[in-house]
Motif scaffolding. Structure first.
Motif, PDB file in Angstrom:
ATOM      1  N   ARG A  47      15.278 -15.201  51.221  1.00 39.58           N
ATOM      2  CA  ARG A  47      15.972 -16.473  50.983  1.00 39.58           C
ATOM      3  C   ARG A  47      15.782 -17.415  52.164  1.00 39.58           C
ATOM      4  NH1 ARG A  47      20.141 -17.540  47.533  1.00 39.58           N
ATOM      5  NH2 ARG A  47      18.843 -16.238  46.197  1.00 39.58           N
ATOM      6  N   ARG A  50      12.415 -18.976  52.180  1.00 35.08           N
ATOM      7  CA  ARG A  50      12.389 -20.069  51.206  1.00 35.08           C
ATOM      8  C   ARG A  50      12.992 -21.329  51.816  1.00 35.08           C
ATOM      9  NH1 ARG A  50      14.842 -22.936  47.321  1.00 35.08           N
ATOM     10  NH2 ARG A  50      13.815 -23.085  45.320  1.00 35.08           N
ATOM     11  N   SER A  53      10.581 -23.025  54.206  1.00 37.51           N
ATOM     12  CA  SER A  53       9.445 -23.677  53.551  1.00 37.51           C
ATOM     13  C   SER A  53       9.794 -25.119  53.172  1.00 37.51           C
ATOM     14  CB  SER A  53       9.065 -22.895  52.288  1.00 37.51           C
ATOM     15  OG  SER A  53       8.113 -23.598  51.538  1.00 37.51           O
ATOM     16  N   LYS A  56       8.863 -26.494  47.988  1.00 32.27           N
ATOM     17  CA  LYS A  56       9.551 -25.601  47.055  1.00 32.27           C
ATOM     18  C   LYS A  56      10.165 -26.423  45.936  1.00 32.27           C
ATOM     19  CE  LYS A  56      13.215 -25.819  50.328  1.00 32.27           C
ATOM     20  NZ  LYS A  56      12.994 -25.382  51.660  1.00 32.27           N
ATOM     21  N   ASP A  63      18.301 -27.073  49.374  1.00 32.89           N
ATOM     22  CA  ASP A  63      16.865 -27.350  49.229  1.00 32.89           C
ATOM     23  C   ASP A  63      16.542 -28.810  49.516  1.00 32.89           C
ATOM     24  OD1 ASP A  63      16.433 -24.723  48.450  1.00 32.89           O
ATOM     25  OD2 ASP A  63      16.414 -25.201  46.304  1.00 32.89           O
TER      26      ASP A  63
END
Length: 146
Positions: A47, A50, A53, A56, A63
């Motif tokens: 996680r 992610r 990054s 995504k 996010d």
């Protein structure tokens, strides 16, 4: 390892986040903590990778922050122990740091937020999280981002 984590972020500039649901969050530059859980395959490490990054699919509120070029993931606190839940971590952090009301907590209506702003230096912010969560009788370990 599956479990809970507290992501540590630095925003180098003010950021306005508009989520897919139309929620707007204005985040002044500074240090932030985000409480999350990772119970699926790969656990917390997957996680956090992610989150680090920049490219995504934008799904969670976080996010929209971590994909921004002005946001940098500094690391995370891995929190392990039985019976501990996101709500408990969020409640404790809201007593020490400034909550970003409604951020990341739509699936946890009892929590005011899962994102918190720290007004002190990075080392002082990290120490305050360690101290705050250390009293829970769980293991709290800070891991720097690569």
């Amino acid at each position: 390892m599956k479990g809970l984590y507290v992501l540590v972020l630095a925003l180098g500039e003010d950021l306005r986040v508009v989520t897919r649901g139309g929620r707007v969050f204005d985040l002044p530059r500074g240090v932030y903590f985000y409480v999350g859980s990772a119970r699926g395959p790969g656990g917390v490490e997957s996680r956090v990778r992610r989150h680090i990054s920049k490219s995504k699919r934008l799904f969670w509120h976080i996010d929209y922050v971590t994909s921004n070029p002005g946001a940098r993931v500094l690391g995370y606190f891995a929190v392990t122990g039985k019976g501990i839940r996101e709500y408990v971590l969020s409640t404790l952090l809201s007593e020490v740091f400034e909550p970003v009301k409604g951020f990341g907590s739509s699936d946890d209506p009892a929590a005011v937020s899962h994102m918190f702003r720290c007004q002190w230096s990075i080392p002082e912010c990290l120490e305050r999280v360690s101290r705050t969560l250390g009293g829970l009788g769980v293991t709290v370990k800070f891991i720097r981002a690569p």
